[in-house]
Design a protein around this motif. Structure first.
Motif, PDB file in Angstrom:
ATOM      1  N   ASN A 183      42.708  41.581  51.607  1.00 54.06           N
ATOM      2  CA  ASN A 183      43.595  40.431  51.502  1.00 54.06           C
ATOM      3  C   ASN A 183      42.768  39.195  51.133  1.00 54.06           C
ATOM      4  OD1 ASN A 183      46.503  41.187  52.357  1.00 54.06           O
ATOM      5  ND2 ASN A 183      45.174  42.376  53.699  1.00 54.06           N
ATOM      6  N   ASP A 184      43.348  38.032  51.224  1.00 58.92           N
ATOM      7  CA  ASP A 184      42.654  36.817  50.797  1.00 58.92           C
ATOM      8  C   ASP A 184      41.868  36.138  51.918  1.00 58.92           C
ATOM      9  OD1 ASP A 184      44.810  35.908  52.258  1.00 58.92           O
ATOM     10  OD2 ASP A 184      45.421  34.396  50.803  1.00 58.92           O
ATOM     11  N   CYS A 185      41.644  36.822  53.009  1.00 60.98           N
ATOM     12  CA  CYS A 185      41.015  36.231  54.203  1.00 60.98           C
ATOM     13  C   CYS A 185      39.622  35.672  53.936  1.00 60.98           C
ATOM     14  CB  CYS A 185      40.938  37.273  55.317  1.00 60.98           C
ATOM     15  SG  CYS A 185      42.507  38.072  55.672  1.00 60.98           S
ATOM     16  N   LEU A 186      38.836  36.389  53.138  1.00 63.40           N
ATOM     17  CA  LEU A 186      37.444  35.992  52.918  1.00 63.40           C
ATOM     18  C   LEU A 186      37.322  34.747  52.041  1.00 63.40           C
ATOM     19  CD1 LEU A 186      35.893  39.543  52.501  1.00 63.40           C
ATOM     20  CD2 LEU A 186      35.880  38.064  54.520  1.00 63.40           C
ATOM     21  N   GLY A 187      38.430  34.279  51.501  1.00 61.98           N
ATOM     22  CA  GLY A 187      38.421  33.028  50.764  1.00 61.98           C
ATOM     23  C   GLY A 187      38.323  31.825  51.687  1.00 61.98           C
ATOM     24  N   CYS A 188      38.700  32.001  52.953  1.00 62.60           N
ATOM     25  CA  CYS A 188      38.686  30.898  53.924  1.00 62.60           C
ATOM     26  C   CYS A 188      37.826  31.162  55.149  1.00 62.60           C
ATOM     27  CB  CYS A 188      40.112  30.601  54.396  1.00 62.60           C
ATOM     28  SG  CYS A 188      41.178  29.947  53.095  1.00 62.60           S
ATOM     29  N   HIS A 189      37.515  32.420  55.430  1.00 60.27           N
ATOM     30  CA  HIS A 189      36.769  32.771  56.644  1.00 60.27           C
ATOM     31  C   HIS A 189      35.564  33.639  56.310  1.00 60.27           C
ATOM     32  CE1 HIS A 189      40.128  31.461  59.190  1.00 60.27           C
ATOM     33  NE2 HIS A 189      40.918  32.073  58.336  1.00 60.27           N
ATOM     34  N   LYS A 190      34.519  33.467  57.106  1.00 55.25           N
ATOM     35  CA  LYS A 190      33.344  34.340  57.074  1.00 55.25           C
ATOM     36  C   LYS A 190      33.127  34.844  58.494  1.00 55.25           C
ATOM     37  CE  LYS A 190      30.506  32.777  53.308  1.00 55.25           C
ATOM     38  NZ  LYS A 190      29.115  32.467  52.975  1.00 55.25           N
ATOM     39  N   VAL A 191      32.334  35.862  58.637  1.00 56.55           N
ATOM     40  CA  VAL A 191      32.078  36.420  59.959  1.00 56.55           C
ATOM     41  C   VAL A 191      31.296  35.444  60.833  1.00 56.55           C
ATOM     42  CG1 VAL A 191      30.909  38.263  61.242  1.00 56.55           C
ATOM     43  CG2 VAL A 191      32.223  38.815  59.193  1.00 56.55           C
ATOM     44  N   ASN A 192      30.218  34.887  60.301  1.00 56.66           N
ATOM     45  CA  ASN A 192      29.293  34.107  61.120  1.00 56.66           C
ATOM     46  C   ASN A 192      29.317  32.602  60.927  1.00 56.66           C
ATOM     47  OD1 ASN A 192      27.961  36.263  62.517  1.00 56.66           O
ATOM     48  ND2 ASN A 192      27.083  36.827  60.551  1.00 56.66           N
ATOM     49  N   GLU A 193      29.961  32.118  59.878  1.00 54.92           N
ATOM     50  CA  GLU A 193      29.921  30.677  59.640  1.00 54.92           C
ATOM     51  C   GLU A 193      31.259  30.150  59.141  1.00 54.92           C
ATOM     52  OE1 GLU A 193      27.756  29.976  55.538  1.00 54.92           O
ATOM     53  OE2 GLU A 193      26.698  31.492  56.700  1.00 54.92           O
ATOM     54  N   LYS A 194      31.497  28.892  59.460  1.00 60.16           N
ATOM     55  CA  LYS A 194      32.729  28.227  59.034  1.00 60.16           C
ATOM     56  C   LYS A 194      32.734  28.117  57.520  1.00 60.16           C
ATOM     57  CE  LYS A 194      35.081  23.763  59.548  1.00 60.16           C
ATOM     58  NZ  LYS A 194      36.358  24.305  59.259  1.00 60.16           N
ATOM     59  N   LEU A 195      33.887  28.353  56.937  1.00 61.68           N
ATOM     60  CA  LEU A 195      34.074  28.155  55.500  1.00 61.68           C
ATOM     61  C   LEU A 195      35.152  27.088  55.386  1.00 61.68           C
ATOM     62  CD1 LEU A 195      32.999  29.207  52.813  1.00 61.68           C
ATOM     63  CD2 LEU A 195      34.726  30.979  52.858  1.00 61.68           C
ATOM     64  N   VAL A 196      36.344  27.436  54.991  1.00 63.01           N
ATOM     65  CA  VAL A 196      37.484  26.520  55.049  1.00 63.01           C
ATOM     66  C   VAL A 196      38.044  26.547  56.470  1.00 63.01           C
ATOM     67  CG1 VAL A 196      39.813  26.054  54.192  1.00 63.01           C
ATOM     68  CG2 VAL A 196      38.041  26.830  52.613  1.00 63.01           C
ATOM     69  N   GLY A 197      38.165  27.757  56.998  1.00 59.38           N
ATOM     70  CA  GLY A 197      38.614  27.950  58.371  1.00 59.38           C
ATOM     71  C   GLY A 197      37.445  28.366  59.240  1.00 59.38           C
ATOM     72  N   PRO A 198      37.688  28.562  60.518  1.00 61.42           N
ATOM     73  CA  PRO A 198      36.614  28.948  61.435  1.00 61.42           C
ATOM     74  C   PRO A 198      36.074  30.341  61.116  1.00 61.42           C
ATOM     75  CG  PRO A 198      38.732  29.203  62.490  1.00 61.42           C
ATOM     76  CD  PRO A 198      38.997  28.532  61.176  1.00 61.42           C
ATOM     77  N   SER A 199      34.853  30.601  61.572  1.00 60.79           N
ATOM     78  CA  SER A 199      34.290  31.942  61.409  1.00 60.79           C
ATOM     79  C   SER A 199      35.035  32.896  62.335  1.00 60.79           C
ATOM     80  CB  SER A 199      32.794  31.947  61.759  1.00 60.79           C
ATOM     81  OG  SER A 199      32.613  31.826  63.158  1.00 60.79           O
ATOM     82  N   TYR A 200      34.959  34.171  62.028  1.00 60.61           N
ATOM     83  CA  TYR A 200      35.602  35.160  62.892  1.00 60.61           C
ATOM     84  C   TYR A 200      34.956  35.173  64.280  1.00 60.61           C
ATOM     85  CZ  TYR A 200      38.026  36.770  58.768  1.00 60.61           C
ATOM     86  OH  TYR A 200      38.820  36.836  57.653  1.00 60.61           O
ATOM     87  N   LYS A 201      33.656  34.917  64.342  1.00 63.51           N
ATOM     88  CA  LYS A 201      32.993  34.881  65.649  1.00 63.51           C
ATOM     89  C   LYS A 201      33.471  33.679  66.470  1.00 63.51           C
ATOM     90  CE  LYS A 201      29.020  37.761  65.055  1.00 63.51           C
ATOM     91  NZ  LYS A 201      27.607  37.935  65.307  1.00 63.51           N
ATOM     92  N   GLU A 202      33.735  32.545  65.829  1.00 60.77           N
ATOM     93  CA  GLU A 202      34.279  31.383  66.539  1.00 60.77           C
ATOM     94  C   GLU A 202      35.670  31.688  67.087  1.00 60.77           C
ATOM     95  OE1 GLU A 202      32.646  27.359  64.482  1.00 60.77           O
ATOM     96  OE2 GLU A 202      33.823  28.671  63.171  1.00 60.77           O
TER      97      GLU A 202
END
Length: 126
Positions: free
Chosen positions: A55-74
């Motif tokens: 899906n388009d999730c990786l356009g806004c989120h990363k596992v370890n760091e904030k992108l557009v949205g929070p990281s998955y770990k956050e």
């Protein structure tokens, strides 16, 4: 000619989905087989990771760091297992305000089960 253009577009879309799956999976281990800062994905959470990649999730989120949205770990750190249902609904309905003013896009085409698998994967990153 229209068929050719359409089929090329579909092929590119399929390749992008495969690239996204590779991105999530390559974040788990390095080429030498050594673990990076992202944990290996347990088999019971692989479906959720694959759905995120498709899906388009990786356009806004990363596992370890904030992108557009929070990281998955956050996200995993902020919420508990009691929040799985509300997070599942947040993916489907979208929202704004929990992490700032940037809204999360609704993903209304996702089934409740698929969104739930995605949340389980995210929560496994605690």
């Amino acid at each position: 000619m229209a068929t050719f253009v359409l089929s090329c577009g579909q092929k590119k879309e399929e390749n992008n989905e495969q690239d996204n799956v590779s991105t999530i999976n390559s974040e788990a281990t390095t080429n030498e087989g050594m673990k990076s800062d992202t944990p290996e994905i347990a088999p019971e959470f692989q479906k959720g990771a694959d759905l995120i990649a498709a899906n388009d999730c990786l356009g806004c989120h990363k596992v370890n760091e904030k992108l557009v949205g929070p990281s998955y770990k956050e996200i995993a750190a902020k919420y508990t297992l009691n929040d799985i249902e509300s997070l599942t609904n947040k993916i489907i309905v979208g929202g704004k305000g929990n992490w700032g003013e940037v809204p999360m896009t609704a993903h209304s085409a996702l089934s409740q089960d698929d969104a739930n698998e995605m949340v389980k994967y995210i929560m496994s990153l605690k």
